[in-house]
Design a protein around this motif. Structure first.
Motif: not given
Ligand code: FES
Length: 158
Positions: A69-81
């Motif tokens: 996810v790129r959101y509000a100036g940051k990139v995150y990698a999150m679990s689908l679970v």
């Protein structure tokens, strides 16, 4: 320190609960119209590499069970679970949020828990920048209730 990720058995069970049935994924409020795409990672072993997203939105790597996810100036990698009982989370475009497919726990685009049976935010993978890519370590996650600082720090500038 990041926590060990789900066991392979739990991971597969989570998949069977519907991880691969994600119908739609996207982002909220002002982001409701943001694009959602599917991506494939480069790399193997416990690391996956993705181009840094050029615009806000969500990308799904189903094979690696990663939501980038790129959101509000940051990139995150999150679990689908979902952290409650390992069901799939999906994006609800009209509501602008993530929601668990099993017990409807709700999460913001950066994975913050807002309501439901879950007791923590969506788990985040360790992420770092390498040139024009982000590198995600997929055999560990930060759990917000056990390592708030790790979870909060699991992002890179877009
Ligand atoms: S499995 Fe997601 S809220 Fe229960």
């Amino acid at each position: 320190m990041p926590c060990d990720r789900l066991s392979r058995r739990g991971f597969i069970a989570g998949s069977a609960c519907g991880v691969f049935t994600l119908a739609a994924l996207g982002l909220p409020g002002d982001v409701a119209a943001l694009p959602v795409s599917e991506i494939e990672a480069q790399g193997n072993g416990n690391e996956r590499k993705y181009p840094i997203p050029s615009a806000d939105g969500a990308s799904i790597d189903r094979a690696s069970q990663v939501i980038l996810v790129r959101y509000a100036g940051k990139v995150y990698a999150m679990s689908l679970v979902c952290p409650h009982e390992n069901a799939a989370v999906r994006w609800l475009p009209k509501d602008g949020r993530f929601q668990c497919s099993k017990h409807t726990s709700r999460y913001t685009p950066d994975g913050t828990f807002t309501s439901g049976r879950a007791t923590r935010n969506m788990d985040r993978f360790p992420i770092r920048k390498e040139g024009a890519q982000v590198v995600v370590t997929i055999d560990r996650v930060f759990q917000s209730d056990k390592d708030a600082n790790g979870w909060n720090g699991a992002n890179v500038p877009a």
